[in-house]
Scaffold this motif. Structure first.
Motif, short mmCIF file in Angstrom:
data_model
loop_
_atom_site.label_atom_id
_atom_site.label_comp_id
_atom_site.label_asym_id
_atom_site.label_seq_id
_atom_site.Cartn_x
_atom_site.Cartn_y
_atom_site.Cartn_z
N ILE A 15 0.86 -1.18 0.00
CA ILE A 15 0.00 0.00 0.00
C ILE A 15 0.90 1.23 0.00
O ILE A 15 1.77 1.37 0.84
CB ILE A 15 -0.93 0.01 1.22
CG1 ILE A 15 -1.84 -1.21 1.18
CG2 ILE A 15 -1.72 1.30 1.27
CD1 ILE A 15 -2.70 -1.37 2.40
N VAL A 16 0.67 2.08 -0.97
CA VAL A 16 1.47 3.30 -1.10
C VAL A 16 0.55 4.49 -0.89
O VAL A 16 -0.48 4.62 -1.55
CB VAL A 16 2.13 3.37 -2.50
CG1 VAL A 16 2.91 4.66 -2.64
CG2 VAL A 16 3.00 2.16 -2.74
N TYR A 17 0.92 5.35 0.04
CA TYR A 17 0.15 6.56 0.30
C TYR A 17 0.82 7.74 -0.40
O TYR A 17 2.02 7.95 -0.27
CB TYR A 17 0.08 6.84 1.80
CG TYR A 17 -0.71 5.79 2.55
CD1 TYR A 17 -2.09 5.84 2.58
CD2 TYR A 17 -0.07 4.76 3.21
CE1 TYR A 17 -2.82 4.88 3.24
CE2 TYR A 17 -0.78 3.79 3.88
CZ TYR A 17 -2.16 3.86 3.91
OH TYR A 17 -2.87 2.91 4.56
N VAL A 18 0.03 8.50 -1.14
CA VAL A 18 0.55 9.64 -1.88
C VAL A 18 -0.08 10.90 -1.31
O VAL A 18 -1.31 11.02 -1.22
CB VAL A 18 0.21 9.53 -3.39
CG1 VAL A 18 0.71 10.75 -4.14
CG2 VAL A 18 0.79 8.25 -3.96
N LYS A 19 0.76 11.82 -0.90
CA LYS A 19 0.27 13.09 -0.36
C LYS A 19 -0.26 13.95 -1.51
O LYS A 19 0.43 14.15 -2.50
CB LYS A 19 1.39 13.81 0.36
CG LYS A 19 0.95 15.09 1.02
CD LYS A 19 2.09 15.74 1.77
CE LYS A 19 1.63 17.03 2.41
NZ LYS A 19 2.72 17.71 3.10
#
Length: 73
Positions: A15-19
């Motif tokens: 899971i990659v969180y992108v601001k």
């Protein structure tokens, strides 16, 4: 068989969180010159027109930022 299952767990998705980045154009509102030499009613009327224009500009940009940030919901 157990070793094979251990290798399968290593291939799971990450899971990659992108601001989210707000465009810089929306972070500044229209300038309003408060140091005016108002001597007539016409000068005051122009000040009111400019004030409303700056208010509408800022309101529209804040709505665009809100829509951008809440767009995924």
């Amino acid at each position: 068989m157990i070793i094979f299952l251990i290798f399968l767990t290593a291939c799971s998705e990450k899971i990659v969180y992108v601001k989210e980045q707000v465009p810089t154009d929306f972070l500044e509102c229209e300038n309003l010159d408060m140091d005016r030499n108002m001597k007539t009613n016409g000068d005051f009327a122009l000040f009111v027109i400019d004030s409303v224009s700056a208010y509408r500009d800022c309101k529209a940009k804040l709505k665009a930022i809100r829509d951008f940030v809440e767009g995924d919901k």
